[in-house]
Design a protein around this motif. Structure first.
Motif, PDB file in Angstrom:
ATOM      1  N   ARG A  87       0.822  -1.215   0.000  1.00  0.00           N
ATOM      2  CA  ARG A  87       0.000   0.000   0.000  1.00  0.00           C
ATOM      3  C   ARG A  87       0.854   1.262   0.000  1.00  0.00           C
ATOM      4  NH1 ARG A  87      -3.589  -2.560  -2.035  1.00  0.00           N
ATOM      5  NH2 ARG A  87      -5.268  -3.532  -0.886  1.00  0.00           N
ATOM      6  N   SER A 298      -4.373  -6.571  -5.098  1.00  0.00           N
ATOM      7  CA  SER A 298      -5.087  -6.005  -6.248  1.00  0.00           C
ATOM      8  C   SER A 298      -6.567  -6.351  -6.228  1.00  0.00           C
ATOM      9  CB  SER A 298      -4.481  -6.539  -7.549  1.00  0.00           C
ATOM     10  OG  SER A 298      -3.131  -6.191  -7.640  1.00  0.00           O
ATOM     11  N   ASP A 299      -7.004  -7.026  -5.210  1.00  0.00           N
ATOM     12  CA  ASP A 299      -8.374  -7.531  -5.161  1.00  0.00           C
ATOM     13  C   ASP A 299      -9.151  -6.773  -4.082  1.00  0.00           C
ATOM     14  OD1 ASP A 299     -10.594  -9.242  -5.355  1.00  0.00           O
ATOM     15  OD2 ASP A 299      -9.830 -10.469  -3.717  1.00  0.00           O
ATOM     16  N   ASP A 300     -10.456  -6.687  -4.281  1.00  0.00           N
ATOM     17  CA  ASP A 300     -11.323  -6.028  -3.309  1.00  0.00           C
ATOM     18  C   ASP A 300     -12.461  -6.984  -2.960  1.00  0.00           C
ATOM     19  OD1 ASP A 300     -12.969  -4.495  -1.793  1.00  0.00           O
ATOM     20  OD2 ASP A 300     -13.342  -2.956  -3.308  1.00  0.00           O
ATOM     21  N   THR A 302     -14.762  -7.009  -0.837  1.00  0.00           N
ATOM     22  CA  THR A 302     -16.082  -6.492  -0.469  1.00  0.00           C
ATOM     23  C   THR A 302     -17.013  -6.470  -1.668  1.00  0.00           C
ATOM     24  OG1 THR A 302     -15.443  -4.218  -0.921  1.00  0.00           O
ATOM     25  CG2 THR A 302     -15.067  -5.050   1.318  1.00  0.00           C
ATOM     26  N   ARG A 303     -16.453  -6.640  -2.843  1.00  0.00           N
ATOM     27  CA  ARG A 303     -17.311  -6.606  -4.033  1.00  0.00           C
ATOM     28  C   ARG A 303     -18.012  -7.926  -4.270  1.00  0.00           C
ATOM     29  NH1 ARG A 303     -14.521  -2.727  -8.531  1.00  0.00           N
ATOM     30  NH2 ARG A 303     -13.878  -1.116  -7.104  1.00  0.00           N
TER      31      ARG A 303
ATOM     32  N   GLU B  40      -9.881   5.335  -3.685  1.00  0.00           N
ATOM     33  CA  GLU B  40     -10.716   4.514  -4.555  1.00  0.00           C
ATOM     34  C   GLU B  40     -10.033   4.463  -5.918  1.00  0.00           C
ATOM     35  OE1 GLU B  40     -14.552   3.916  -4.070  1.00  0.00           O
ATOM     36  OE2 GLU B  40     -14.239   2.478  -5.686  1.00  0.00           O
ATOM     37  N   THR B  41      -9.815   3.241  -6.397  1.00  0.00           N
ATOM     38  CA  THR B  41      -9.209   3.089  -7.706  1.00  0.00           C
ATOM     39  C   THR B  41     -10.195   2.382  -8.602  1.00  0.00           C
ATOM     40  OG1 THR B  41      -8.301   0.890  -7.350  1.00  0.00           O
ATOM     41  CG2 THR B  41      -7.020   2.739  -6.519  1.00  0.00           C
ATOM     42  N   ALA B  42      -9.768   2.160  -9.823  1.00  0.00           N
ATOM     43  CA  ALA B  42     -10.631   1.445 -10.755  1.00  0.00           C
ATOM     44  C   ALA B  42     -10.916   0.036 -10.266  1.00  0.00           C
ATOM     45  CB  ALA B  42      -9.964   1.406 -12.133  1.00  0.00           C
ATOM     46  N   LYS B  43     -10.048  -0.465  -9.404  1.00  0.00           N
ATOM     47  CA  LYS B  43     -10.209  -1.841  -8.975  1.00  0.00           C
ATOM     48  C   LYS B  43     -10.836  -1.967  -7.601  1.00  0.00           C
ATOM     49  CE  LYS B  43      -6.615  -4.384 -11.439  1.00  0.00           C
ATOM     50  NZ  LYS B  43      -5.314  -5.026 -11.319  1.00  0.00           N
ATOM     51  N   ALA B  44     -10.461  -1.112  -6.702  1.00  0.00           N
ATOM     52  CA  ALA B  44     -10.878  -1.344  -5.334  1.00  0.00           C
ATOM     53  C   ALA B  44     -10.758  -0.072  -4.524  1.00  0.00           C
ATOM     54  CB  ALA B  44     -10.008  -2.430  -4.693  1.00  0.00           C
ATOM     55  N   ALA B  45     -11.489  -0.065  -3.411  1.00  0.00           N
ATOM     56  CA  ALA B  45     -11.307   0.981  -2.413  1.00  0.00           C
ATOM     57  C   ALA B  45     -10.353   0.418  -1.371  1.00  0.00           C
ATOM     58  CB  ALA B  45     -12.633   1.344  -1.781  1.00  0.00           C
ATOM     59  N   VAL B  46      -9.281   1.133  -1.106  1.00  0.00           N
ATOM     60  CA  VAL B  46      -8.302   0.606  -0.156  1.00  0.00           C
ATOM     61  C   VAL B  46      -7.866   1.707   0.805  1.00  0.00           C
ATOM     62  CG1 VAL B  46      -7.407  -1.149  -1.721  1.00  0.00           C
ATOM     63  CG2 VAL B  46      -6.351   1.087  -1.667  1.00  0.00           C
TER      64      VAL B  46
END
Lengths: 395, 506
Positions: A87, A298-300, A302-303, B40-46
Motif C-alpha cells: 500500500r 489487487s483484489d477487493d 467487499t465486491r 478509490e481506484t478502478a479496482k478497489a477501495a483501499v
C-alpha cells in the motif's frame, strides 16, 4: 454448539442423491466444515480428543504449543507488514495469508527435514517453518527476483504463480523419491507435500497430478487449503462434493481438517506424511479455512462476499484459540504474549527496512542469471546493454 | 526531514486513484502503518497505511480529488536526520525509484508494463555528445535489416526508433532516406526530453524547423511521433496524425492531442452554428427497427430490382371508381391498387410470399398474403398488417388500408397487428422520392417500395407523351427468390398497374 451441518442428506430417506440445494447448502456451511472435520482445538480454545489423530499430537507439550503460537503470530505480523508495504508503493503486489496461519504453520511443522514442499504463492507460513527468512520473499513481490532461497537446501520449492502447476512438479518429485528408494520404514524416509488452494482443484494440472500420484503410489501429500474463495469464485462453483471426497474417485484417502486449528493440521499432516513415507501415498488433506483478507492486494473482496461471513470466521481465529488454550489450560502469563508481540514487531521492522533498502537489480543480471555459462552472443548483448545504460546521465 | 508519500499503485497497473477520505489532518502525529486515508481506484477501495512516523505537515491532495499514481499526496516531517542511510536513499536515486513512485526524472516505476502518462514523456538525459551520435546511428541502422549483432553502438542506437515509434519501422520501407534523416532529430528530442538539462542539444540538431513542436508533424514531412495506443486511437477516429498538433515533449502526439483534434471545429468552414449535440437513448421502436433491419440486412442476401411503370390507366380507373357510390365512403389511394396488384401477382409467383425457415431447413410458402404496410408514425416506423389481403376486394383493401394507417398514426396499433406478415409494401412516394432500396422485413421474402407518382415524359406508340409514372423497387431475399421469380413478380405488378384490365385474365 449446534449440530454440524452435513452435506449429505439425512439418512431417513433412501434418496441417496442429494438435491442441488442440499449440495449447495452443505458447501455453504462454511462455519462448520461438516461432520468429518478433524479438530483438536475448538475455536473456544478447548482441547478435544480425536481417537484417530490424538496420537499424532501426543508429543505436543507446552513449549511446542508456545512455539506454534509464536510461529503464527510472527507469520501474521510480517504478512500484515507486506500488505502495508504494498500500500505504500514498496511492493508491486502482496498475497496475504491472513486467516491461514494455522493451516500453514501446522502442516509446515509436521514436515521432517528431509521432506520436500512445493508451495503456491501464499505459503509464507510454510516458508517460515522451512527456515526461509521472510525477507527472502520480498523480491518476488517487489519484482526484483524470482525467489532467492535455495530450494534444495531449504527443501522448499520456489513459489509457483501458475495455479495448480506445482501439483505436477510435486508429483514428479515424489515419484523420483519413490524410484530412488526413499520410501520405506526407515527414519530417513521422505515424502513430498504440495500446497494449493480450492480454486486450483478446478485446474487440469491438479487432476493430472492426482492421477499420476495415485497410479504410481507417489509419496505426496496434496495439501489443499480450502479458503472458500478462488479470488471471487466461491467453493460451490468449484465443486459439488466436498473437496476431500474427491480423493476417493482417484483412489486415495482424503481427509478434511480444521484449517484454523494448528494442532489438528499438525497431527493430520504428520499422519499423511507418514502414510506417504511408508508407501501408502498419496493422501489428500483439505484444510478447511478462510481467507480473511483479499486474494491479493489487487483484489477487493467487499465486491463479492458478505461482511457477516468474515465476522463469522473471525470467531474461529487460528491464533486466538491457541492463546486462549495457553491461558486457560496452561496458565501462561501475559508476559509471554507481550514478548512474542515485541518480537513480531521487531521482525516486521526488519522486514520493512529490508524491503525499503532493497537495491534494484543490476542491469546485467538478466544476462548473468539466466544461463549457466555465457556465450559470445550473450556477452555481446550484455556489453551493448550496459553501454546503453551507461550512456545516460546520472547512470 | 520532510518526506512526501506518493500515491502508490495499489493494484497492478493502475494509473490514478481518488482520495475518498483523509483520516489525518496537518499537525497530527502519525505512526508507521497508521491508516491515513482511503482511496478509490478502478479496482478497489483501499486504505493507505502511512509509511513514515512523524508529524503531518500538509495534505497535498483534497478529498474527492483524483491524482495520478506517483503524485505526492501527503508531506510528513519525520524525526530522522536529513540524509537517509547512504546507499538506500531510494527516492533520491533515480534508478531506485520505488514502484509506483516517481523517480527524480519523473519516471514512474511500475511492476507491470504500462508507459508513463501522456504528456509526461521524460527520459534520462543522455550523456554529453552521445545523444546525436546515437540518433544518427539509429536512423542509419534502421535502414538495414534489424538483425542482432551489430557493434555495441549500433545496437543501442537501434533501440531508439523501436522505442519511440514502432510504426516507423513499418514505414521505413517506403519512406526515403532523406525523410529518415530528418526523422532522427525528433527521435533525439524524445530521448532528450523537454525538461531535461540537455535542452541545448535541440539547437544542436539543427534541422528541426522553426515551427517547432506547436505545428503538426506533417508540415515537415516527418513521421508523426505517437505511441501505438495513440496511433490506434487516431486510426479508430479517422484522424490523420500528420494533421495533429503535438503537445507532448519532443513533439510527441498525445492522446489528448488526438481528442482535441477531433473535438476542434472544422478549420475550413466559418463558424458553423455551433449548436450542441442532442443525445437520446436508443429504445422502443427505434431500437426494434434497428435490430430488425440489421438482422435482415445481414442474414438475407438482398437483391433489388427497379421498374418504372406508366400507371395512367390505373389512375383513370381510380378516378372513375371514386365517383361511384360504392367508393363514396372510402379513401381510394393508389396504394390500394398496388396492394391489389401485389396480391394478384403473388398468386402467380408464390416465392415472394414465403418464408426462409433456417432452423427447420425449409421454405414455407403461404396460401394467404398477410400484407404489411410500412407506416411512418410519431413513434417511428411500424408495419401493421392487412390480414388475408389476397381475399379482399379492392374496396375492402382500400378500407383496410385507411383504417390501418389511421390506427398506426394514432399509436393504437395492437401488437398482434404488427406480427406475422408475409409481404410488405413501403410507400416512400408519399415523401416525394422516386424510389429506394428497401430492406426486407425480417422473416419475409420480399418488399416492394412504391415511389412518387408524377407526370413524366413517356414514350407511347413511338411518340413522346406526358404520362403518370411511378417507380417500383422490389427487394427480395435471394436465398429463396431467384432473379427469374423476382423479375416476373415485379413485371406482373407493373403490368397490372399499367393495364388494370389484365386482372380479368388472371
Amino acid at each position: 454448539m449446534s449440530v454440524p451441518q452435513s452435506w449429505t442428506p439425512v439418512t431417513s430417506a433412501d434418496t441417496a442423491v442429494p438435491t442441488h440445494d442440499q449440495v449447495v447448502a452443505g458447501l455453504k456451511a462454511t462455519d462448520e466444515g461438516g461432520a468429518d472435520l478433524v479438530q483438536l482445538l475448538t475455536p473456544e480454545g478447548e482441547r478435544v480428543t480425536d481417537p484417530r489423530f490424538d496420537r499424532y499430537a501426543a508429543d505436543i507439550d507446552l513449549d511446542t504449543l508456545k512455539n506454534l503460537y509464536r510461529d503464527m503470530v510472527l507469520v501474521r505480523r510480517f504478512d500484515r507488514e507486506g500488505n502495508a508495504l504494498q500500500r505504500q508503493g514498496q511492493l508491486g503486489i502482496w498475497v496475504p495469508l491472513l486467516g491461514q496461519e494455522a493451516a500453514q504453520v501446522g502442516s509446515g511443522r509436521a514436515l521432517a527435514p528431509q521432506d520436500m514442499a512445493f508451495p503456491s504463492y501464499r505459503e509464507h507460513g510454510v516458508a517460515w517453518t522451512r527456515g526461509v527468512d521472510p525477507t527472502d520473499l520480498l523480491g518476488i513481490f517487489r519484482g526484483t527476483d524470482h525467489g532467492t532461497w535455495d530450494p534444495i537446501e531449504k527443501r522448499f520449492h520456489l513459489y509457483t504463480i501458475v495455479i495448480g502447476n506445482q501439483c505436477l512438479n510435486a508429483t514428479g518429485y515424489a515419484m523420483g523419491q519413490k524410484f530412488e528408494g526413499k520410501v520405506g520404514d526407515g527414519s530417513d524416509a521422505e515424502a513430498t507435500i504440495c500446497y494449493f488452494g480450492d480454486g486450483a482443484t478446478s485446474q487440469g494440472d491438479v487432476h493430472e497430478g492426482f492421477v499420476w500420484a495415485a497410479v504410481y503410489d507417489a509419496p505426496v501429500v496434496f495439501y489443499c487449503q480450502n479458503n472458500q474463495w478462488a479470488i471471487s469464485e466461491p467453493t460451490e462453483r468449484q465443486t459439488r462434493v466436498p473437496l476431500y471426497k474427491r480423493a476417493q474417485g482417484y483412489g486415495f484417502p482424503g481427509i478434511r481438517v480444521d484449517g484454523n486449528d494448528v494442532l489438528a493440521c499438525l497431527a493430520v499432516t504428520r499422519w499423511a506424511l507418514e502414510e506417504c513415507r511408508t508407501g501408502n501415498g498419496p493422501v489428500l488433506v483439505e484444510a478447511f479455512t478462510y481467507r480473511m483478507d483479499a486474494h491479493t492486494t489487487s483484489d477487493d473482496p467487499t465486491r463479492y462476499r458478505l461482511a457477516d461471513e468474515l465476522e463469522l470466521w473471525k470467531l474461529k481465529d487460528p491464533i486466538e484459540r491457541v492463546r486462549v488454550n495457553l491461558v486457560r489450560e496452561h496458565g501462561v502469563e501475559q508476559g509471554f504474549f507481550d514478548g512474542i508481540q515485541a518480537e513480531a514487531d521487531e521482525l516486521a521492522a526488519r522486514f520493512r527496512q529490508f524491503c525499503v533498502d532493497m537495491p534494484p537489480p543490476a542491469p546485467d543480471r538478466m544476462f548473468s542469471k539466466v544461463y549457466a555459462e555465457p556465450s559470445p552472443t550473450l556477452e555481446a548483448q550484455r556489453e551493448a546493454f550496459l553501454a546503453y545504460h551507461a550512456s545516460f546521465e546520472g547512470a | 526531514m520532510l518526506r512526501e508519500f506518493a500515491m502508490p499503485d495499489v493494484g497492478e497497473g493502475l494509473t490514478e486513484a481518488e482520495v475518498v477520505t483523509w483520516n489525518v489532518n496537518p499537525g497530527d502525529t502519525v505512526t508507521v502503518n497508521q491508516i491515513i486515508c482511503e482511496i478509490e481506484t478502478a479496482k478497489a477501495a483501499v486504505e493507505l497505511p502511512c509509511p513514515y512516523a512523524g508529524t503531518v505537515v500538509d495534505l497535498l491532495v483534497k478529498t474527492g480529488e483524483t491524482v495520478a499514481v506517483g503524485s505526492p499526496i501527503i508531506a510528513i516531517e519525520t524525526a530522522e536526520a536529513a540524509p537517509a542511510p547512504a546507499p538506500a536513499a531510494p527516492v533520491d536515486d533515480e534508478k531506485g525509484a520505488k514502484i509506483g513512485e516517481a523517480g527524480k526524472d519523473g519516471r514512474i516505476a511500475t511492476l507491470v508494463g504500462y508507459g508513463p502518462r501522456p504528456g509526461s514523456v521524460t527520459r534520462r538525459p543522455r550523456r554529453g555528445a552521445a545523444a546525436p551520435a546515437a540518433g544518427d546511428q539509429a536512423s542509419g541502422t534502421a535502414d538495414r535489416a534489424p538483425s542482432g549483432s551489430a557493434s555495441p553502438g549500433g545496437d543501442h542506437g537501434q533501440m531508439a526508433p523501436a522505442a519511440v515509434a514502432p510504426d516507423g519501422d513499418r514505414r521505413s520501407g517506403t519512406v526515403d532516406r532523406a525523410s529518415h534523416d530528418s526523422a532522427s532529430p525528433s527521435v533525439d528530442h524524445d530521448r532528450v526530453g523537454a525538461a531535461a538539462p540537455g535542452g541545448d542539444q535541440r539547437s544542436g540538431t539543427a534541422s528541426r524547423p522553426p515551427s517547432g513542436p506547436a505545428s503538426p508533424n506533417g508540415d515537415h514531412g516527418l513521421v508523426p511521433l505517437a505511441k501505438p495506443p495513440v496511433r490506434k486511437l487516431a486510426r479508430d477516429l479517422g484522424v490523420d496524425l500528420r494533421t495533429v498538433v503535438p503537445s507532448g515533449a519532443g513533439g510527441v502526439i498525445t492522446r489528448e492531442d488526438v481528442h482535441a483534434h477531433v473535438a476542434a471545429p472544422e478549420p475550413v468552414a466559418a463558424p458553423v452554428a455551433s449548436g450542441g449535440v442532442r443525445r437520446e437513448p436508443i429504445r422502443g421502436v427505434r431500437k426494434a427497427t434497428a435490430a430488425a433491419v440489421v438482422s435482415s440486412a445481414f442474414t438475407a442476401p438482398h437483391v433489388t430490382e427497379f421498374l418504372a411503370v406508366d400507371i395512367t390507366a390505373t389512375m383513370d380507373l381510380r378516378e372513375r371508381l371514386r365517383a361511384t357510390r360504392e367508393y363514396s365512403d372510402v379513401k381510394l389511394t393508389p396504394l390500394a391498387f398496388v396492394a391489389k396488384a401485389v396480391c394478384l401477382a403473388a398468386r402467380r409467383t408464390p416465392e415472394v410470399n414465403a418464408h426462409w425457415d433456417e432452423a427447420a431447413g425449409e421454405i414455407v410458402y403461404y396460401d394467404r398474403v398477410q400484407l404489411g404496410i410500412a407506416a411512418a408514425t410519431p413513434r417511428g416506423l411500424i408495419v401493421p398488417k392487412v390480414r388475408d389481403a389476397d381475399t379482399l376486394t379492392l374496396r375492402e383493401l382500400a378500407g383496410a388500408l385507411g383504417g390501418l394507417t389511421a390506427t398506426a398514426r394514432s399509436g393504437k396499433t395492437p401488437p398482434a397487428d404488427l406480427m406475422g406478415g408475409t409481404f410488405t409494401i413501403t410507400n416512400v412516394g408519399v415523401f416525394g422520392v422516386d424510389t429506394g432500396t428497401p430492406i426486407i422485413n425480417p422473416g419475409e421474402a420480399a418488399i416492394l417500395a412504391v415511389g412518387a407518382i408524377k407526370p413524366t415524359p413517356w414514350v407511347v406508340d413511338g411518340e413522346l407523351a406526358v404520362r403518370t409514372v411511378c417507380q417500383l423497387a422490389l427487394s427480395f431475399d435471394h436465398r429463396l427468390v431467384d432473379g427469374e421469380q423476382g423479375s416476373r413478380f415485379l413485371a406482373d405488378v407493373g403490368a397490372l398497374l399499367t393495364d388494370p384490365g389484365l386482372a380479368l385474365t388472371w
